[in-house]
Motif scaffolding. Structure first.
Motif, short mmCIF file in Angstrom:
data_model
loop_
_atom_site.label_atom_id
_atom_site.label_comp_id
_atom_site.label_asym_id
_atom_site.label_seq_id
_atom_site.Cartn_x
_atom_site.Cartn_y
_atom_site.Cartn_z
N ILE A 52 -6.88 8.01 -3.95
CA ILE A 52 -7.18 8.14 -4.93
C ILE A 52 -8.67 9.20 -5.65
O ILE A 52 -8.08 9.78 -6.29
N PHE A 53 -9.21 8.67 -4.58
CA PHE A 53 -11.06 10.08 -4.38
C PHE A 53 -9.93 11.22 -4.51
O PHE A 53 -10.11 12.06 -5.44
N THR A 109 -8.07 -5.01 4.84
CA THR A 109 -9.15 -4.96 4.18
C THR A 109 -9.64 -3.15 4.04
O THR A 109 -9.72 -2.54 3.62
N ILE A 120 -7.20 -1.71 2.13
CA ILE A 120 -7.24 -1.01 0.90
C ILE A 120 -7.97 -0.42 0.29
O ILE A 120 -8.34 0.57 -0.41
N VAL A 121 -9.54 0.14 1.61
CA VAL A 121 -10.46 1.45 1.17
C VAL A 121 -9.90 2.76 1.46
O VAL A 121 -10.06 3.02 0.33
N ILE A 142 -6.29 3.05 0.11
CA ILE A 142 -5.95 3.17 -0.95
C ILE A 142 -7.12 3.73 -2.55
O ILE A 142 -6.54 4.80 -2.88
N GLY A 143 -8.03 3.39 -2.01
CA GLY A 143 -9.27 3.74 -2.50
C GLY A 143 -9.71 4.87 -2.47
O GLY A 143 -10.29 6.05 -3.30
N LEU A 144 -9.69 5.75 -1.30
CA LEU A 144 -9.72 7.06 -0.47
C LEU A 144 -8.82 7.75 -0.85
O LEU A 144 -9.20 8.59 -1.65
N ASN A 202 -8.21 12.26 -7.28
CA ASN A 202 -8.46 12.85 -7.94
C ASN A 202 -9.21 13.96 -8.00
O ASN A 202 -9.40 15.18 -8.83
N MET A 224 0.76 -1.59 -0.43
CA MET A 224 0.50 -0.05 -0.44
C MET A 224 0.93 0.88 -0.08
O MET A 224 0.85 1.84 -1.03
#
Lengths: 315, 219
Positions: B109-110, B99, B102-103, B105-107, B113, A301
């Motif tokens: 990226i969001f 988990t 992973i969430v 990383i999504g945050l 952006n 990560m």
């Protein structure tokens, strides 16, 4: 291929082969000192190799020819890996053979062969160790790739020599993305080299060992080659880390004389790195095997975020 | 020289993000509080650098305020609370930590952006760090909503405030001094009230698990 290129290539290779056991000895010595023990001495790995090379190699009855070939393949992989990492100079004729991605592939080949050889005999410890090794390996590999990609994004190339040239010889700049990559790389190298938070190199306790379980059936010259390869792997990882994060002092292609200064620079960087490794190993406790995926997931990560930060900030 | 200093702001921002992730993956309350204090220190560093580059003197005061409040006073208060409540060790999470990563990383990226178009209109030296500040904010928020116990939730709330402060500094060179003083006081009073609440929750339910609060009636 120029003469100076050939010279620096040979020098790097010989230096890696000679210094790798010394680095292992240095780390072990510091570990002993930090734990208030007197330690086996810096030259212990050489004595170990000498002893093992002179001993008879005992093979299990059920061993296939593959079992005998594996140590040579693993040793070859690690030697080639050390040859393509720019540790002294960026003028390496062999470095065209493999870029950063192929380097990760080389480590993977060595790992697969080691695991297959461990399963070959059919003992339970061998297959247990092989499974654990593959578990650690398949989680560590993407993280290592992501670390190398971060450096590649900065240098716009996946060739290690180009990365080092562009990081070391341009105007000094702070790269926040490399901070992430550096932490991720530290995590990965602990996992890959079987150091303490993930595996203890000094134990034969069946519940926890990974690396030692794999090589339990080897003896004599085979064991010597595998131990030497393990030292080379630690050396290679240290050199990758130094080349990407502390590239100062590595000679340029046009300046062969800088090699004279590159050798003491490398040795002192490795000495400091080895001390820090022993310090971290002493300070941290070995984690449960089921915590390892979490540890490596955070490494992955961090490496991915390093890439994202690079894309966001543009540096 | 100036370029190097603005890179220093980026470095502090990166350190903040690393610490936000470290807090998200942390299992021990006491280390969590140490990490929170370190994050405060990173904010102080970033604010001081921005103040130095832009010659905005009020930013020095807010850096000093952050140093006193978020690096020393609030961690000290939190240490006292967990000492009294005797909850130094484990953190219970509502779903497992990988988990959450992973969430996370999504945050990130969001957040990156979303902030890119905003940062394009900004003229400040630290415009690139707005995305990082937003990411820290979302990560702290994630931490707050995925913890079962009261103390980590409070730390999550405070980390969110850190990120907000950093976002304000990086986007507009900080809010007016009055606003900043008001927020600092609010946070301090907030932490005192939350401390009292934690004792009350513990007294009522003999645990700091806030799920007990969902039951409105006694059965």
């Amino acid at each position: 291929m120029t003469l100076s290129g050939l010279l620096s290539q040979c020098l790097a290779l010989v230096l890696a082969l000679v210094l790798a056991p010394l680095l292992t000895g240095w780390v072990n010595q510091w570990r002993a000192w930090l734990q208030n023990r007197s330690g086996p001495g810096l030259l212990q790995p050489y004595r170990m190799l000498h002893k093992l090379f002179n001993k008879e190699s005992v093979l299990a009855e059920s061993a296939s020819p593959f079992f005998r070939a594996a140590p040579y393949i693993i040793f070859g992989c690690m030697t080639l890996a050390c040859a393509i990492i720019p540790m002294l100079s960026t003028d390496l004729p062999l470095s065209i053979a493999a870029d950063a991605i192929a380097l990760v592939g080389l480590f993977a080949v060595a790992r697969v062969f080691l695991s297959l050889a461990a399963m070959d005999i059919g003992t339970s410890f061998g297959s247990l160790g092989a499974r654990r090794e593959m578990l650690v390996g398949f989680l560590a590999e993407p993280a290592l790739l992501a670390v190398l990609f971060t450096a590649s994004l900065i240098a716009n190339s996946t060739a290690l020599t180009t990365i080092v040239t562009s990081l070391a010889h341009r105007e000094f700049a702070i790269y926040p993305s490399l901070a992430f990559a550096g932490i991720a790389f530290t995590f990965v190298s602990f996992a890959e080299n079987a150091r303490v938070p993930v595996d203890n190199p000094a134990t034969h306790l069946e519940l926890t060992m990974i690396h030692e379980a794999l090589i339990l059936e080897y003896s004599g010259r085979h064991l010597a080659l595998i131990e030497w390869a393990a030292s080379l792997k630690l050396f290679a990882y240290s050199c990758i880390g130094l080349a990407i994060f502390f590239p100062w002092g590595i000679a340029e292609a046009e300046a062969p004389l800088a090699l004279i200064f590159a050798i003491p620079a490398l040795v002192s960087k490795l000495a400091i790195g080895g001390f820090l490794l022993a310090l971290i190993e002493t300070l941290s406790a070995k984690m449960r095997i089921f915590r390892v995926p979490e540890f490596l997931a955070s490494a992955f990560m961090l490496a991915v975020i390093g890439m994202l930060v690079h894309l966001l900030l543009g540096v | 020289m100036n370029a190097l200093i603005s890179q220093l702001v980026n470095l502090f921002a990166a350190v903040m993000l690393i610490l936000a992730f470290a807090m998200l993956s942390q299992r021990r309350v006491i280390t969590l509080i140490h990490l929170f204090a370190m994050q405060g220190l990173a904010v102080v560093g970033a604010t001081t650098v921005v103040a130095y580059v832009t010659h905005q003197h009020h930013l020095y005061y807010s850096a000093l305020l952050t140093l006193v409040l978020k690096v020393f006073l609030i961690p000290f208060l939190l240490h006292r609370v967990i000492d009294r409540l005797n909850v130094k060790w484990d953190i219970e999470t509502l779903f497992n930590i990988p988990t959450q990563m992973i969430v996370g990383i999504g945050l990130v990226i969001f957040a990156f952006n979303v902030s890119l178009p905003i940062a394009r209109f900004s003229e400040t030296i630290s415009r690139g760090t707005l995305g990082i500040a937003l990411a820290c904010l979302l990560l702290s928020f994630l931490m707050m909503i995925t913890r079962a116990k009261a103390v980590p939730q409070v730390v999550g709330f405070l980390a969110m405030e850190n990120a907000l402060f950093f976002a304000a500094t990086s986007a507009t060179y900080g809010m007016p001094m009055v606003v900043e003083l008001g927020i600092a006081l609010d946070v301090l009073v907030g932490i005192l009230i939350m401390g009292v609440f934690m004792f009350q929750i513990r007294e009522q339910f003999e645990s700091l698990d806030i799920r007990h609060l969902e039951k409105l009636k006694e059965d």
